[in-house]
Design a protein around this motif. Structure first.
Motif, mmCIF file in Angstrom:
data_model
loop_
_atom_site.group_PDB
_atom_site.id
_atom_site.type_symbol
_atom_site.label_atom_id
_atom_site.label_comp_id
_atom_site.label_asym_id
_atom_site.label_seq_id
_atom_site.Cartn_x
_atom_site.Cartn_y
_atom_site.Cartn_z
ATOM 1 N N VAL A 181 0.822 -1.208 -0.074
ATOM 2 C CA VAL A 181 0.028 0.121 -0.051
ATOM 3 C C VAL A 181 0.965 1.378 0.032
ATOM 4 C CG1 VAL A 181 -1.698 1.190 1.080
ATOM 5 C CG2 VAL A 181 -1.916 -1.030 1.414
ATOM 6 N N ALA A 182 0.601 1.874 -0.849
ATOM 7 C CA ALA A 182 1.369 3.539 -0.945
ATOM 8 C C ALA A 182 0.783 4.469 -0.164
ATOM 9 C CB ALA A 182 1.866 3.757 -2.498
ATOM 10 N N ASN A 183 1.026 4.411 1.138
ATOM 11 C CA ASN A 183 -0.078 5.288 1.890
ATOM 12 C C ASN A 183 0.698 6.854 1.961
ATOM 13 O OD1 ASN A 183 2.267 3.880 3.433
ATOM 14 N ND2 ASN A 183 0.926 4.583 5.347
ATOM 15 N N ALA A 184 1.983 6.735 1.983
ATOM 16 C CA ALA A 184 2.622 8.311 2.334
ATOM 17 C C ALA A 184 3.193 8.608 0.990
ATOM 18 C CB ALA A 184 3.757 8.005 3.330
ATOM 19 N N PRO A 185 3.133 9.879 0.795
ATOM 20 C CA PRO A 185 3.619 10.426 -0.579
ATOM 21 C C PRO A 185 4.901 10.480 -0.969
ATOM 22 C CG PRO A 185 2.778 12.090 0.881
ATOM 23 C CD PRO A 185 2.342 10.965 1.547
ATOM 24 N N GLY A 186 5.369 10.178 -1.816
ATOM 25 C CA GLY A 186 6.897 10.344 -2.251
ATOM 26 C C GLY A 186 7.322 11.728 -2.201
ATOM 27 N N VAL A 187 8.682 11.884 -2.343
ATOM 28 C CA VAL A 187 9.112 13.335 -2.283
ATOM 29 C C VAL A 187 9.929 13.312 -3.891
ATOM 30 C CG1 VAL A 187 9.815 13.175 0.144
ATOM 31 C CG2 VAL A 187 11.490 12.158 -1.241
ATOM 32 N N VAL A 188 9.755 14.596 -4.183
ATOM 33 C CA VAL A 188 10.137 14.943 -5.638
ATOM 34 C C VAL A 188 11.698 15.400 -5.450
ATOM 35 C CG1 VAL A 188 9.890 16.623 -7.527
ATOM 36 C CG2 VAL A 188 8.003 15.290 -6.486
ATOM 37 N N TYR A 189 12.586 14.914 -6.386
ATOM 38 C CA TYR A 189 13.891 15.737 -6.605
ATOM 39 C C TYR A 189 14.201 15.526 -8.144
ATOM 40 C CZ TYR A 189 18.818 16.198 -6.145
ATOM 41 O OH TYR A 189 20.114 16.693 -6.536
ATOM 42 N N GLY A 190 14.195 16.521 -8.563
ATOM 43 C CA GLY A 190 14.243 16.845 -9.932
ATOM 44 C C GLY A 190 13.164 16.056 -10.573
ATOM 45 N N LEU A 285 20.328 -4.791 9.650
ATOM 46 C CA LEU A 285 20.320 -3.514 8.673
ATOM 47 C C LEU A 285 19.656 -3.566 7.512
ATOM 48 C CD1 LEU A 285 24.068 -2.094 9.082
ATOM 49 C CD2 LEU A 285 22.170 -1.308 10.292
ATOM 50 N N TYR A 286 18.580 -2.840 7.136
ATOM 51 C CA TYR A 286 18.710 -1.424 7.547
ATOM 52 C C TYR A 286 17.046 -0.999 8.052
ATOM 53 C CZ TYR A 286 23.016 -0.488 4.776
ATOM 54 O OH TYR A 286 24.154 -0.663 4.188
ATOM 55 N N ALA A 287 16.808 -2.168 8.917
ATOM 56 C CA ALA A 287 15.502 -1.900 9.751
ATOM 57 C C ALA A 287 15.714 -0.919 10.789
ATOM 58 C CB ALA A 287 15.021 -3.242 10.037
ATOM 59 N N ASN A 288 14.564 -0.320 11.115
ATOM 60 C CA ASN A 288 14.532 0.697 12.118
ATOM 61 C C ASN A 288 15.670 1.789 12.040
ATOM 62 O OD1 ASN A 288 13.914 -2.258 13.186
ATOM 63 N ND2 ASN A 288 12.431 -0.787 14.173
ATOM 64 N N SER A 289 16.026 2.257 10.806
ATOM 65 C CA SER A 289 17.219 3.092 10.608
ATOM 66 C C SER A 289 16.729 4.328 9.909
ATOM 67 C CB SER A 289 18.218 2.356 9.636
ATOM 68 O OG SER A 289 18.669 1.178 10.260
ATOM 69 N N LEU A 290 17.628 5.499 10.120
ATOM 70 C CA LEU A 290 17.175 6.563 9.214
ATOM 71 C C LEU A 290 18.584 6.602 8.432
ATOM 72 C CD1 LEU A 290 15.997 9.322 8.814
ATOM 73 C CD2 LEU A 290 17.769 10.355 10.526
ATOM 74 N N ILE A 291 18.077 6.481 7.226
ATOM 75 C CA ILE A 291 19.357 6.367 6.057
ATOM 76 C C ILE A 291 19.445 7.630 5.188
ATOM 77 C CG2 ILE A 291 19.955 4.844 4.133
ATOM 78 C CD1 ILE A 291 17.728 2.898 5.251
ATOM 79 N N ALA A 292 20.385 8.022 4.921
ATOM 80 C CA ALA A 292 20.771 9.240 4.135
ATOM 81 C C ALA A 292 21.158 8.584 2.824
ATOM 82 C CB ALA A 292 21.802 10.070 4.734
ATOM 83 N N LEU A 293 20.553 8.922 1.650
ATOM 84 C CA LEU A 293 20.895 8.479 0.442
ATOM 85 C C LEU A 293 20.987 9.417 -0.572
ATOM 86 C CD1 LEU A 293 17.997 5.623 -0.217
ATOM 87 C CD2 LEU A 293 20.378 5.128 0.773
ATOM 88 N N ASN A 294 21.995 9.064 -1.538
ATOM 89 C CA ASN A 294 21.985 10.027 -2.749
ATOM 90 C C ASN A 294 20.656 10.008 -3.377
ATOM 91 O OD1 ASN A 294 22.691 11.087 -5.391
ATOM 92 N ND2 ASN A 294 24.647 11.043 -4.985
ATOM 93 N N ALA A 295 20.331 11.273 -3.393
ATOM 94 C CA ALA A 295 18.863 11.263 -3.980
ATOM 95 C C ALA A 295 18.824 11.014 -5.735
ATOM 96 C CB ALA A 295 18.133 12.604 -3.801
ATOM 97 N N GLN A 296 19.794 11.360 -6.254
ATOM 98 C CA GLN A 296 20.083 11.070 -7.740
ATOM 99 C C GLN A 296 20.228 9.696 -7.921
ATOM 100 O OE1 GLN A 296 19.287 13.888 -10.004
ATOM 101 N NE2 GLN A 296 19.220 11.915 -11.448
ATOM 102 N N THR A 297 21.132 9.025 -7.277
ATOM 103 C CA THR A 297 21.523 7.471 -7.440
ATOM 104 C C THR A 297 21.102 6.523 -6.587
ATOM 105 O OG1 THR A 297 23.620 7.771 -6.144
ATOM 106 C CG2 THR A 297 23.622 8.627 -8.566
ATOM 107 N N GLY A 298 20.743 6.646 -5.220
ATOM 108 C CA GLY A 298 20.093 5.797 -4.300
ATOM 109 C C GLY A 298 21.358 5.265 -3.578
ATOM 110 N N GLU A 299 22.558 5.816 -3.881
ATOM 111 C CA GLU A 299 23.606 5.171 -2.943
ATOM 112 C C GLU A 299 23.682 5.685 -1.510
ATOM 113 O OE1 GLU A 299 27.422 5.091 -5.928
ATOM 114 O OE2 GLU A 299 26.453 7.082 -5.966
#
Length: 705
Positions: A181-190, A285-299
């Motif tokens: 279920v896609a309940n929360a909206p996604g975020v836009v980057y470019g 990992l990566y359950a229960n985590s705050l993950i910082a990803l490169n928004a352009q590549t997902g790295e």
């Protein structure tokens, strides 16, 4: 004149305190989930002030007309180019004139998808993207990501497959028959939409990988595996024998993107099975985590795991806030993440270094057979918790002797007094903070002028027991336990009124009508169309108290392999009296302000009131609350959220209530604040639910013309 001077002073203060990076954000708009793009839920509008807030009145109401039994509206609307965009209880998406509430267009996604529109769960908001004249609204309906023209509401047929993308596909797995279920909206980057998803709570769950889709075409551009695949960082924190059959570690709460740095911050939930993790030994990992990803590549750039090997369902529940604070004479661009466990985790955005130390603290070891919990958990030293952290002897409800006796009777033999007590094979545990927090999906607000953080919380105990897996000779009960037991309980008694009992189902449904309900879902109940035909058959027979056919066991054994936990949690249960009062001493709802320069609380007040208790002479006790606050430069903090069907304005400096208004149904959502034609508006979705009556209204408040 006072309002003008206040606005000038606020602007100067904001400029000097927050400097260039923060002041570039437009705090007058409400174009994102979380208001401005930093997720701050803050508005720099000053027309509504502490002096005139008492004059607020209803300016317009938009009734969607499609509320159903136990339906909700959890949507925080957005406002772009004079139009307010939101969703209805049955997940129609609409645009109304933000000044008048007059409908401009309305789109029913199920006219495109086909079938009934009651199975797709909740929707908490939509996303907006534009490039010149191409303006799009993107949103989730069940397992579908869809795009429509923001001006007309017509489907964008060039997006995906005729305007839709199936989120069950492209997960880098061999299966596609998942509950998603896609309940929360996604975020836009470019030109990318980065999105998570809500999943099953059982071992049939999909992996909660994070994906980015091209907004123009609907093609998947990148994926981040929240359950690592072999050779990826974190793979060694799982049991390699079962990792391919484990799901969860998903983002259901939403994300926040730092557009200047190109970083998307992704909070995740627990891995399945939530309460017995014998198939996932390790920290997971990566359950229960705050993950910082490169928004352009997902790295991956950095990550922090707040709960190792979660067996308490302590998901990160809300999208984080991008904040700017001053510590030791230095300004820090930080990200702040609230948690169900009543704590806030704060990190440098670029490095992931904690702003305050987060030491690993020893916790109680488990004695659950086959379980492997972590010896320590990370506990922030600051900011201070925004609720009580432990349910102790003096926490037991004592407003009346009979209520106290009722709760003490339920606590006989239970384990309490330990926030991190793991599930026990023989004794129930009191889970506090409970499964609904602490903090919840409404999120927190941040005032960049004063570096003050505002967060509401539930302060309610839950009682959790574990039961050995059902006798597999009773195949129907085993299937029921796996798919339905968490919510409706192992004895099918439910938790009315929010979760109905399933006893006596045969008097309400035929085999065919119950089968349709299982496959389509209704209200808050998700669809179970992903269950195999064989499993669904024995489940239906069990629910209808029919004797199973002789061949059922053989048919079940012939289906694709499915892990079943050795122990099940016996149902989502709040610790309550027979009258439904919570088993802890009030307050049951809290609203807290925290100085993020020091990490210390500025004030804390009760949120919500139960009229029947007030009539008996008890002080306001607070209520359960779902939905977040909004802070404004006018000196105010607005929040609905409570079960008493009210919206309130608090003095953001002191916590004093300055105004409240009755709503047509509980506003279990976060408000939106914006300006149209020189007039400031406050809008709240009034969808009810959560044990209160359902509603269908968006209500806008403003000062008299």
């Amino acid at each position: 004149m006072k309002v003008i001077l206040h606005a000038v002073f606020s602007a100067l203060l904001l400029l000097s305190a927050c400097q260039s990076k923060t002041s570039e954000i437009d705090y007058t708009d409400w174009s994102h989930y979380g208001g401005p793009e930093d997720g701050s839920r803050y508005s720099s509008l000053t027309q509504i002030t502490k002096e005139n807030v008492s004059q607020l009145e209803v300016s317009w109401t938009y009734n969607t007309g499609d509320a159903t039994e136990r339906s909700q509206i959890q949507c925080q609307p957005i406002v772009v180019n004079g139009l307010l965009y939101g969703s209805t209880p049955t997940l129609n998406v609409f645009a109304v004139n933000a000044a008048t509430g007059e409908e401009v267009w309305r789109f029913d996604p199920f006219e495109v998808l086909g079938g009934e529109n009651s199975w797709a769960g909740t929707n908490r908001g939509v996303s907006y993207w534009e490039d010149g004249d191409d303006k799009r609204i993107l949103f989730g309906a069940g397992n579908w990501l869809m795009a429509v023209d923001a001006v007309t509401g017509e489907p964008i047929l060039s997006f995906g497959d005729q305007g839709k993308v199936d989120l069950r596909k492209d997960l880098d797995t061999d299966r596609e028959d998942f509950l998603i279920v896609a309940n929360a909206p996604g975020v836009v980057y470019g030109d990318l939409l980065i999105i998570g998803m809500r999943l099953s709570e059982g071992l049939d769950a999909a992996p909660g990988h994070i994906r980015a889709y091209n907004i123009r075409t609907g093609e998947r551009e990148w994926i981040f595996h929240t359950i690592p695949q072999e050779g990826e960082l974190g793979y060694d924190t799982w049991d390699p024998d079962h990792i391919k059959q484990i799901g969860g570690a998903n983002n259901w709460a939403g994300m926040t993107v730092d557009k200047e740095r190109g970083i998307v911050f992704v909070p995740t939930g627990s891995a399945t099975y939530d309460f017995w993790g014998g198939y996932r030994k390790g920290n997971n990992l990566y359950a229960n985590s705050l993950i910082a990803l490169n928004a352009q590549t997902g790295e991956r750039i950095w990550h922090f795991q707040a709960v190792h090997h979660d067996v308490w369902d302590r998901d990160f529940p809300a999208n984080p806030n991008l904040i700017r604070l001053q510590k030791d004479g230095k300004w820090i661009d930080a990200v702040a993440q609230i948690s169900k466990q009543g704590m806030t985790y704060v990190f440098d955005r670029e490095t992931g270094d904690p702003v305050w130390p987060i030491p690993e603290i020893p916790v109680t070891p488990t004695i659950m057979p086959g379980e492997h919990n972590s010896a320590t958990q990370p506990i922030p030293t600051f900011p201070e918790p925004f609720m009580n952290m432990v349910f102790e002897e003096n926490s037991i409800l004592n407003l009346r002797p009979d209520w106290e006796a009722d709760i003490r009777n339920q606590l006989e033999g239970a384990i309490y007094g330990d926030t991190w007590a793991p599930p026990h094979p023989e004794k129930p545990i009191v889970l506090f903070p409970g499964m609904d927090g602490g903090g919840e999906w409404g999120g927190a607000a941040f005032d960049p002028m004063t570096q003050t953080f505002f967060v509401n919380a539930n302060q309610i105990p839950w009682i959790i027991g574990m039961t050995p897996n059902a006798d597999f000779e009773n195949v129907g009960k085993s299937v029921y336990t796996n798919y339905c037991g968490n919510c409706h309980g192992l004895e099918r008694k439910g938790n009315p009124p929010a979760i109905p009992s399933l006893l006596g189902v045969k008097g309400k449904y035929t085999y065919d009508s119950l089968d349709r309900l299982l496959q389509k879902g209704r209200g808050a109940m998700p669809a179970f169309g992903h269950i195999s035909t064989e499993n669904r058959k024995v489940l239906l027979e069990y629910l209808l108290d029919k004797a199973p056919d002789e061949g059922d066991k053989q048919e079940l054994e012939g289906t694709p392999s499915q892990l079943f936990p050795r122990y099940y949690m016996d149902g989502y249960k709040k610790l309550v009296t027979k009258e439904g009062l919570y088993g802890s001493n009030p307050p049951w709802g809290l609203l807290t302000a925290i100085d993020m320069n020091t990490g210390k609380k500025k004030w804390q007040v009760t949120l919500g009131e139960i009229d029947s208790l007030s009539a008996q002479g008890f002080a306001p006790t607070g209520t359960e609350n779902y939905g977040g606050p909004v802070a404004t430069a006018g000196g105010l903090l607005f929040i609905a959220a409570t079960k008493d069907e009210k919206i309130r304005a608090f003095d953001k400096e002191t916590g004093e209530i300055l105004w409240e208004a009755k709503l047509p149904a509980s506003g279990h959502a976060t408000p939106a604040v914006y300006e149209m034609n020189g007039r400031q508006f406050l809008v709240i979705a009034c969808g009810g639910g959560k044990g209160t009556k359902s509603g269908d209204a968006y209500v806008a408040f403003a000062l008299p013309n």
